[in-house]
Design a protein around this motif. Structure first.
Motif, PDB file in Angstrom:
ATOM      1  N   ARG A  63       0.859  -1.188   0.000  1.00 39.90           N
ATOM      2  CA  ARG A  63       0.000   0.000   0.000  1.00 39.90           C
ATOM      3  C   ARG A  63       0.890   1.232   0.000  1.00 39.90           C
ATOM      4  O   ARG A  63       1.765   1.350   0.859  1.00 39.90           O
ATOM      5  CB  ARG A  63      -0.915   0.007   1.219  1.00 39.90           C
ATOM      6  CG  ARG A  63      -1.995  -1.062   1.194  1.00 39.90           C
ATOM      7  CD  ARG A  63      -2.707  -1.133   2.543  1.00 39.90           C
ATOM      8  NE  ARG A  63      -3.770  -2.106   2.539  1.00 39.90           N
ATOM      9  CZ  ARG A  63      -3.595  -3.417   2.762  1.00 39.90           C
ATOM     10  NH1 ARG A  63      -2.387  -3.902   2.992  1.00 39.90           N
ATOM     11  NH2 ARG A  63      -4.638  -4.227   2.762  1.00 39.90           N
ATOM     12  N   PHE A  88      -1.350   2.176   7.136  1.00 38.90           N
ATOM     13  CA  PHE A  88      -2.065   2.084   5.864  1.00 38.90           C
ATOM     14  C   PHE A  88      -2.960   0.849   5.914  1.00 38.90           C
ATOM     15  O   PHE A  88      -2.492  -0.268   5.715  1.00 38.90           O
ATOM     16  CB  PHE A  88      -1.098   1.974   4.691  1.00 38.90           C
ATOM     17  CG  PHE A  88      -0.062   3.083   4.592  1.00 38.90           C
ATOM     18  CD1 PHE A  88      -0.087   4.200   5.409  1.00 38.90           C
ATOM     19  CD2 PHE A  88       0.938   3.005   3.650  1.00 38.90           C
ATOM     20  CE1 PHE A  88       0.858   5.203   5.299  1.00 38.90           C
ATOM     21  CE2 PHE A  88       1.896   4.001   3.531  1.00 38.90           C
ATOM     22  CZ  PHE A  88       1.859   5.101   4.355  1.00 38.90           C
ATOM     23  N   HIS A  89      -4.241   1.041   6.173  1.00 38.00           N
ATOM     24  CA  HIS A  89      -5.151  -0.086   6.422  1.00 38.00           C
ATOM     25  C   HIS A  89      -6.295  -0.222   5.432  1.00 38.00           C
ATOM     26  O   HIS A  89      -7.209  -0.982   5.666  1.00 38.00           O
ATOM     27  CB  HIS A  89      -5.738   0.033   7.837  1.00 38.00           C
ATOM     28  CG  HIS A  89      -4.718  -0.119   8.907  1.00 38.00           C
ATOM     29  ND1 HIS A  89      -4.173  -1.327   9.258  1.00 38.00           N
ATOM     30  CD2 HIS A  89      -4.124   0.807   9.705  1.00 38.00           C
ATOM     31  CE1 HIS A  89      -3.297  -1.154  10.228  1.00 38.00           C
ATOM     32  NE2 HIS A  89      -3.247   0.138  10.516  1.00 38.00           N
ATOM     33  N   TRP A  90      -6.285   0.507   4.334  1.00 40.67           N
ATOM     34  CA  TRP A  90      -7.392   0.380   3.391  1.00 40.67           C
ATOM     35  C   TRP A  90      -7.299  -0.965   2.660  1.00 40.67           C
ATOM     36  O   TRP A  90      -6.230  -1.582   2.612  1.00 40.67           O
ATOM     37  CB  TRP A  90      -7.405   1.563   2.426  1.00 40.67           C
ATOM     38  CG  TRP A  90      -6.232   1.634   1.484  1.00 40.67           C
ATOM     39  CD1 TRP A  90      -6.128   1.008   0.264  1.00 40.67           C
ATOM     40  CD2 TRP A  90      -5.013   2.354   1.669  1.00 40.67           C
ATOM     41  NE1 TRP A  90      -4.920   1.307  -0.315  1.00 40.67           N
ATOM     42  CE2 TRP A  90      -4.215   2.128   0.523  1.00 40.67           C
ATOM     43  CE3 TRP A  90      -4.509   3.175   2.681  1.00 40.67           C
ATOM     44  CZ2 TRP A  90      -2.946   2.692   0.359  1.00 40.67           C
ATOM     45  CZ3 TRP A  90      -3.255   3.721   2.524  1.00 40.67           C
ATOM     46  CH2 TRP A  90      -2.492   3.477   1.380  1.00 40.67           C
ATOM     47  N   LEU A 146      -0.612  12.084   8.295  1.00 42.28           N
ATOM     48  CA  LEU A 146      -0.154  10.979   9.140  1.00 42.28           C
ATOM     49  C   LEU A 146       1.129  11.295   9.898  1.00 42.28           C
ATOM     50  O   LEU A 146       1.601  10.482  10.682  1.00 42.28           O
ATOM     51  CB  LEU A 146       0.052   9.718   8.287  1.00 42.28           C
ATOM     52  CG  LEU A 146      -1.219   9.074   7.734  1.00 42.28           C
ATOM     53  CD1 LEU A 146      -0.872   8.016   6.695  1.00 42.28           C
ATOM     54  CD2 LEU A 146      -2.050   8.476   8.861  1.00 42.28           C
ATOM     55  N   ILE A 148       1.446   5.606  -0.515  1.00 40.50           N
ATOM     56  CA  ILE A 148       0.959   6.989  -0.549  1.00 40.50           C
ATOM     57  C   ILE A 148       2.082   7.852  -1.115  1.00 40.50           C
ATOM     58  O   ILE A 148       3.225   7.776  -0.663  1.00 40.50           O
ATOM     59  CB  ILE A 148       0.568   7.510   0.852  1.00 40.50           C
ATOM     60  CG1 ILE A 148      -0.541   6.663   1.471  1.00 40.50           C
ATOM     61  CG2 ILE A 148       0.141   8.980   0.767  1.00 40.50           C
ATOM     62  CD1 ILE A 148      -0.904   7.066   2.894  1.00 40.50           C
ATOM     63  N   ASP A 157     -10.747   9.610   1.406  1.00 38.75           N
ATOM     64  CA  ASP A 157     -10.807  10.129   2.774  1.00 38.75           C
ATOM     65  C   ASP A 157      -9.702   9.578   3.677  1.00 38.75           C
ATOM     66  O   ASP A 157      -9.641   9.915   4.850  1.00 38.75           O
ATOM     67  CB  ASP A 157     -12.181   9.875   3.397  1.00 38.75           C
ATOM     68  CG  ASP A 157     -12.513   8.392   3.525  1.00 38.75           C
ATOM     69  OD1 ASP A 157     -11.782   7.543   2.972  1.00 38.75           O
ATOM     70  OD2 ASP A 157     -13.527   8.079   4.182  1.00 38.75           O
ATOM     71  N   HIS A 158      -8.798   8.743   3.124  1.00 34.95           N
ATOM     72  CA  HIS A 158      -7.678   8.239   3.930  1.00 34.95           C
ATOM     73  C   HIS A 158      -6.614   9.321   4.021  1.00 34.95           C
ATOM     74  O   HIS A 158      -6.296   9.963   3.026  1.00 34.95           O
ATOM     75  CB  HIS A 158      -7.080   6.980   3.297  1.00 34.95           C
ATOM     76  CG  HIS A 158      -6.088   6.290   4.177  1.00 34.95           C
ATOM     77  ND1 HIS A 158      -4.804   6.751   4.339  1.00 34.95           N
ATOM     78  CD2 HIS A 158      -6.206   5.196   4.944  1.00 34.95           C
ATOM     79  CE1 HIS A 158      -4.162   5.948   5.170  1.00 34.95           C
ATOM     80  NE2 HIS A 158      -4.997   4.997   5.553  1.00 34.95           N
ATOM     81  N   PRO A 159      -6.055   9.565   5.198  1.00 34.93           N
ATOM     82  CA  PRO A 159      -5.042  10.618   5.338  1.00 34.93           C
ATOM     83  C   PRO A 159      -3.846  10.390   4.415  1.00 34.93           C
ATOM     84  O   PRO A 159      -3.470   9.247   4.141  1.00 34.93           O
ATOM     85  CB  PRO A 159      -4.619  10.519   6.807  1.00 34.93           C
ATOM     86  CG  PRO A 159      -5.662   9.716   7.490  1.00 34.93           C
ATOM     87  CD  PRO A 159      -6.322   8.877   6.455  1.00 34.93           C
ATOM     88  N   ARG A 190      -6.046   3.957  -2.770  1.00 37.75           N
ATOM     89  CA  ARG A 190      -6.249   4.573  -1.457  1.00 37.75           C
ATOM     90  C   ARG A 190      -7.537   5.382  -1.494  1.00 37.75           C
ATOM     91  O   ARG A 190      -7.738   6.219  -2.376  1.00 37.75           O
ATOM     92  CB  ARG A 190      -5.067   5.488  -1.115  1.00 37.75           C
ATOM     93  CG  ARG A 190      -5.231   6.239   0.200  1.00 37.75           C
ATOM     94  CD  ARG A 190      -3.980   7.017   0.582  1.00 37.75           C
ATOM     95  NE  ARG A 190      -3.514   7.928  -0.429  1.00 37.75           N
ATOM     96  CZ  ARG A 190      -3.723   9.251  -0.425  1.00 37.75           C
ATOM     97  NH1 ARG A 190      -4.398   9.831   0.551  1.00 37.75           N
ATOM     98  NH2 ARG A 190      -3.247  10.003  -1.400  1.00 37.75           N
ATOM     99  N   PRO A 191      -8.441   5.166  -0.533  1.00 39.25           N
ATOM    100  CA  PRO A 191      -9.687   5.950  -0.504  1.00 39.25           C
ATOM    101  C   PRO A 191      -9.390   7.443  -0.360  1.00 39.25           C
ATOM    102  O   PRO A 191      -8.426   7.848   0.289  1.00 39.25           O
ATOM    103  CB  PRO A 191     -10.419   5.416   0.728  1.00 39.25           C
ATOM    104  CG  PRO A 191      -9.833   4.069   0.978  1.00 39.25           C
ATOM    105  CD  PRO A 191      -8.401   4.152   0.534  1.00 39.25           C
TER     106      PRO A 191
END
Length: 159
Positions: A76, A140-142, A157, A78, A150-152, A147-148
């Motif tokens: 995952r 990172f838990h989606w 983070l 970002i 609304d995920h930071p 990545r959604p």
């Protein structure tokens, strides 16, 4: 632009909004973990430096990514824009993954990108460091994939 290539907007020169979108599109692609799909964002003769590996061209990029995602499970990622100018974008990123033995890692890095006029990336230079983490330190838990919205991000983070 060769006949087999298509435009990959946003195109250079990048304004801030275009650079932010280009970074998100790259993040989404890499989170697909589909080497053939990801490689389409790069020129046929794209040059990379990724750690101590130097893939050149789409075929080598596909091979590199396929090997990466065979080793890096639960991947995952970002990405976040750092800077942009003309046809260049600088990015910082972090990704989490685990190895075959179950050890989790957070890999941190920076990338410098240079784009052709058609929006395909012709150069990618990445510097990456791996930090072993415990499973309970993961951020990172989606579900695997994009990545959604609304995920930071990294800044939110504290990364």
């Amino acid at each position: 632009m060769s006949p087999s290539d298509t435009l990959r907007p946003p195109l250079p020169p990048f304004d801030r909004a275009g650079a932010v979108l280009k970074v998100r599109l790259a993040e989404d692609g890499w989170n697909s973990r589909n080497p053939e799909q990801v490689a389409q964002a790069y020129t046929e003769d794209s040059q990379w430096r990724n750690r101590a590996e130097f893939p050149h061209g789409r075929a080598q990029i596909v091979d590199f990514l396929a090997g990466k995602w065979r080793r890096e499970h639960e991947y995952r990622l970002i990405k976040e824009l750092w800077a942009h100018d003309g046809e260049r974008i600088a990015v910082r990123f972090a990704y989490e993954w685990r190895n075959e033995a179950g050890q989790w890692f957070r890999s941190y890095g920076n990338e410098n990108w240079e784009f052709a006029a058609d929006g395909l990336m012709r150069r990618r230079y990445a510097c990456i460091n791996d930090l072993a983490i415990r499973e309970d330190e993961r951020l990172f838990h989606w579900p695997l994939g994009r990545r959604p919205d609304d995920h930071p991000g990294l800044s939110e983070l504290g990364l």
